[in-house]
Motif scaffolding. Structure first.
Motif, PDB file in Angstrom:
ATOM      1  N   LYS A 106       0.831  -1.208   0.000  1.00  0.00           N
ATOM      2  CA  LYS A 106       0.000   0.000   0.000  1.00  0.00           C
ATOM      3  C   LYS A 106       0.865   1.259   0.000  1.00  0.00           C
ATOM      4  CE  LYS A 106      -4.007  -1.945   2.442  1.00  0.00           C
ATOM      5  NZ  LYS A 106      -4.762  -1.940   3.718  1.00  0.00           N
ATOM      6  N   PHE A 128      -5.196  -5.697  -5.768  1.00  0.00           N
ATOM      7  CA  PHE A 128      -4.732  -6.137  -7.082  1.00  0.00           C
ATOM      8  C   PHE A 128      -5.713  -7.154  -7.665  1.00  0.00           C
ATOM      9  CE2 PHE A 128      -0.859  -4.210  -5.762  1.00  0.00           C
ATOM     10  CZ  PHE A 128      -0.062  -4.033  -6.889  1.00  0.00           C
ATOM     11  N   TYR A 163      -2.955  -3.303 -10.367  1.00  0.00           N
ATOM     12  CA  TYR A 163      -3.656  -2.408  -9.446  1.00  0.00           C
ATOM     13  C   TYR A 163      -3.883  -1.079 -10.155  1.00  0.00           C
ATOM     14  CZ  TYR A 163      -4.930   0.228  -5.282  1.00  0.00           C
ATOM     15  OH  TYR A 163      -5.610   0.987  -4.364  1.00  0.00           O
ATOM     16  N   ARG A 189      -8.979   1.514 -13.841  1.00  0.00           N
ATOM     17  CA  ARG A 189      -9.963   0.623 -13.219  1.00  0.00           C
ATOM     18  C   ARG A 189     -11.013   0.172 -14.241  1.00  0.00           C
ATOM     19  NH1 ARG A 189     -10.696   0.017  -8.072  1.00  0.00           N
ATOM     20  NH2 ARG A 189      -9.615   1.982  -7.636  1.00  0.00           N
TER      21      ARG A 189
END
Length: 639
Positions: free
Chosen positions: A301, A340, A355, A362
Motif C-alpha cells: 500500500k 490487485f 492495481y 480501473r
C-alpha cells in the motif's frame, strides 16, 4: 529562496550509484550542485526544468555552490505538471492489530515508509533479501573494497581478497539500474529488533508480455490489447539497445573493449528513453519474524502511494497502474487483499496482477474481467485451501469428574544413611493420595476456543490427558478419571501437543514435506506454515533439527493443524517465543481455528498470549477445581 532553472548535467559515481549522485542546475548564469541519491539523479535529462527551494546557505566547493541532502527541496516539471522530487518520499504509519472478536487493540507498531537513501539502507535491504532466497551457494549483493576488489556477500564483511574492511555495497543482485527501493522501518524499537522490517522494489513495466491461454497457445502483447499502448512504452529495455549498439561499437573498438562500453551506453540510453504510465512491483520482502502481521500488505500500500505521488520510477508520465508478476501470489493473497486483480498468466505460466491508480485504469481492468472469455472470475487467484473441518457433533461434557493420583513411598532398599535421614523427617512407608480434580461439571461447545490457565501443578495437563483418553478410548490409568464421566462426540478427531509426551515426529523431512505429507495439498501446506509463523521459503526447506527453539515450536503447531483435527489440545502454547512473536502466532492460530471450526483447548501461562488468543472462554484450574467463564470484557453471562 526559490530558484527556477534547468538541469545542465549530472554526476553519478559508478561504485556509489545507488546512494550518491550530483545534479547540476543552472539558473540566471549561476550553477548549483545538488547532492542526492544516484537512483534519483540518474533519471534527469539535460534541459529538464526544475524548481529549487534553498533551505540552507550553499557551501562553496571548488568554486561551485553545493547544496547537501538536507539543504534544499526540489521539483521537476513535466508537460506542465510539477512533480516533487526531493526530499525523498516518506510517510509515518501505524500498524495496529485488533482482536477479531472484541475489537480490542492487541499491539501497535510505529513505522516509517520511505525511499532508500543511505548506504546503510541498501545494506539492510541486502540483509533482508538473504532471508528470501539466499543459501550458502547464493549471495545476494555485490560489494567493493577500497582496493577495487569486487566480491559477493549477504552482509558487509572484510574483503576476501585483500582483507580490507573499507567496503561499500555496490549492487543488490537481481535489481536493475532502473530499480528504486522503498523501505519500512520500525520507528520505536528495542535494541534486539531490526531497524528495517520490509522493502519493496519498484521497476518500470517489463518491455514485452505475452499471455498463455488455457489450451497452451500464446496471445502476444496482451497488455496493449487491454490498455493504451503508450502506457507501457517506451520501456526500460537496455538489452534491445545493446543489440543495436554492438555492431557500431565493434567497428570502433576491439570486441572485448566494445562489450565493456556496451552495457554502460545501453543503460544510460535506456534510462533516458524510458517513459511509461505504469510501474512494476518486482520484489516485496518482509523480515521473517514479522510476516504474520500484515506488513506485506502495508508495504505494498505504501509503495502504491509512493508510485502515484512521485511517478516512480521515472518521474515523468502520470502513473495509471502498477503490475506485478508473482508466482508466490498463488500461495499468499496479500496483493489481492490490497486490491490487485489477477488478469492472466505470462507465457511461462506466472500470474500477472494489476492495481489501478486511476479511474481510467480501473475501467479497463473491469471491462477485461467482464468481457474476456478466459478472464478469471472477479480477478481472484488465491483461494483458501485449508477449509473447514467436520465439526464436533456435540459438546464435550465433564460430569462429576475427579482425578486422584496415588503413589507409594517405601524407603526399603535405600542406603542406610539415607534411610536414617528420611526417618528423622518421619518418612517411612506411606501411600499418598493427591486429589488433582474434584467433581468437575462443565461443557465445551463445538467450535469453542478455550484457554486453560492456572498455577503449575494445578492439573491443567491432567485435564488434557483425560479429554484425550476419552476421545481415543484409552483406559490407561493416567488417561481416565478416578470418578465421573467425560462425554465426547463420536466423530471426534483429536490432535495433541504435550511437550515430552505427545509431539510430532519430523524425522529427516523438510518442514514443508512434513506438513504436505499430512494434508496432501501444497497450497494448504503453505497456508498452514504461514499461519503458524513460518512464512519463509528458507524455513520451508529446512529440517526440524535445523530450526531454532522458537521455530521448532511453530513447526509443531503447523504439524498439528495439518492433521485437520476437530479437537485440538495444546499444552505450554508459545512458551518459547518472545512476546511479540508469541502474540502474532497466537492471533494467527486462533484465526485458523475459528475459520476451520476446530474445538480447541490451549494451555498458556502468559497473559499477553491469552489476550492475543482472544478465547471464547477461559478455564481456570486450581486446588482441585475448574471454573469456566467468558473473558473479562466479553458480553454474555458467565457459565
Amino acid at each position: 529562496m526559490m530558484i527556477r532553472g534547468k538541469v545542465v548535467g549530472s554526476e553519478i559515481p559508478r561504485f556509489k550509484h545507488r546512494w550518491f549522485g550530483i545534479l547540476e542546475v543552472e539558473s540566471g548564469g549561476e550553477r548549483l550542485r545538488l547532492y542526492m541519491t544516484g537512483t534519483v539523479a540518474q533519471w534527469f535529462l539535460t534541459g529538464d526544468e526544475v524548481e529549487v527551494e534553498v533551505l540552507n546557505e550553499p557551501k562553496e566547493r571548488n568554486g561551485v555552490k553545493v547544496l547537501d541532502f538536507d539543504d534544499y527541496r526540489l521539483w521537476k516539471f513535466y508537460e506542465g505538471d510539477k512533480i516533487p522530487v526531493w526530499p525523498l518520499w516518506e510517510k509515518e504509519l501505524e500498524a495496529k492489530r485488533y482482536s477479531p472478536l472484541t475489537g480490542e487493540l492487541l499491539y501497535t507498531y510505529r513505522l516509517r515508509a520511505r525511499e532508500a537513501k543511505y548506504e546503510s539502507d541498501f545494506e539492510a535491504i541486502a540483509e533482508l533479501e538473504q532471508y528470501h532466497y539466499a543459501s550458502q551457494k547464493e549471495k545476494v549483493a555485490l560489494w567493493r573494497c577500497e582496493n577495487g576488489h569486487i566480491f559477493e556477500a549477504n552482509t558487509r564483511e572484510a574483503c576476501p581478497v585483500c582483507g580490507s574492511e573499507e567496503v561499500h555495497i555496490l549492487e543488490i543482485k537481481g535489481s536493475t539500474p532502473a530499480s528504486r527501493f522503498l523501505i519500512i522501518e520500525l520507528v520505536e524499537r528495542e535494541e534486539y529488533e531490526p531497524r528495517i522490517l520490509s522493502y519493496v522494489r519498484i521497476d518500470p513495466p517489463i518491455p514485452l508480455m505475452h499471455r498463455r491461454l488455457p489450451n497452451g497457445d500464446l496471445e502476444r502483447n496482451i497488455r496493449e490489447k487491454v490498455f493504451p499502448e503508450d502506457w507501457f512504452h517506451p520501456a526500460f529495455w537496455p538489452e534491445k539497445i545493446m543489440e543495436e549498439l554492438y555492431d557500431e561499437l565493434k567497428r570502433k573498438y576491439k570486441r572485448k573493449i566494445a562489450r565493456s562500453y556496451l552495457w554502460e551506453e545501453a543503460k544510460w540510453r535506456a534510462l533516458a528513453e524510458t517513459n511509461t504510465s505504469g510501474a512494476r512491483i518486482a520484489r516485496v520482502v518482509v523480515h521473517p519474524d514479522y510476516r504474520s502481521d500484515g506488513l506485506g500488505q502495508l508495504s505494498v500500500k505504501s509503495a502504491l502511494d509512493w508510485v502515484a505521488e512521485r511517478r516512480i520510477p521515472e518521474m515523468r508520465k502520470r502513473k495509471h497502474l502498477v503490475e506485478t508478476i508473482a508466482q508466490m501470489a498463488r500461495y499468499n493473497p496479500f496483493f489481492e487483499k490490497v486490491g490487485f486483480k489477477f488478469l492472466w498468466e505470462t507465457a511461462s505460466g506466472r500470474p500477472v496482477l494489476f492495481y489501478p491508480l486511476t479511474e481510467e485504469a480501473r475501467e479497463y481492468i473491469e471491462r477485461f474481467l467482464r468481457e474476456d472469455a478466459y478472464a478469471p472470475e472477479d480477478g481472484r487467484l488465491w483461494r483458501p485451501s485449508y477449509g473447514k473441518v467436520e465439526p464436533l457433533t456435540g459438546p464435550i461434557r465433564f460430569i462429576n469428574v475427579s482425578k486422584v493420583f496415588e503413589s507409594e513411598l517405601d524407603i526399603k532398599g535405600l542406603p542406610e544413611e539415607i534411610q536414617e535421614l528420611l526417618k528423622a523427617f518421619g518418612v517411612r512407608h506411606r501411600v499418598i493420595q493427591r486429589p488433582v480434580l474434584r467433581n468437575l461439571n462443565f461443557e465445551i461447545e463445538p467450535g469453542e476456543l478455550i484457554a486453560v490457565v492456572g498455577a503449575s501443578g494445578a492439573g491443567k495437563t491432567t485435564l488434557l490427558r483425560l479429554i484425550l483418553g476419552a476421545a481415543n478410548g484409552w483406559w490407561e490409568e493416567r488417561f481416565r478419571p478416578t470418578g465421573g464421566e467425560i462425554e465426547v462426540p463420536e466423530n471426534v478427531k483429536a490432535s495433541v501437543l504435550i511437550p515430552g509426551e505427545f509431539e510430532p515426529n519430523f524425522g529427516s523431512e523438510s518442514i514443508l514435506e512434513h506438513v504436505y505429507r499430512k494434508i496432501r495439498d501444497i497450497n494448504a501446506a503453505v497456508e498452514i506454515l504461514n499461519r503458524a509463523g513460518l512464512s519463509d521459503a528458507v524455513l520451508y526447506r529446512a529440517k526440524f533439527s535445523e530450526l531454532s527453539t522458537g521455530q521448532k515450536e511453530r513447526a509443531k503447531i503447523a504439524s498439528l493443524l495439518a492433521e485437520k483435527p476437530n479437537l485440538l489440545l495444546m499444552d505450554e502454547f508459545a512458551a518459547h517465543l518472545d512476546t511479540l512473536t508469541a502474540m502474532r502466532v497466537a492471533k494467527k492460530v486462533a484465526e485458523i481455528i475459528r475459520e476451520a471450526g476446530i474445538t480447541a483447548l490451549i494451555i498458556t501461562h502468559r497473559p499477553e498470549v491469552l489476550k492475543a488468543l482472544d478465547p471464547d472462554k477461559v478455564l481456570f484450574v486450581g486446588y482441585g477445581t475448574a471454573r469456566i467463564s467468558k473473558p473479562e470484557g466479553r458480553e454474555g453471562d458467565r457459565k
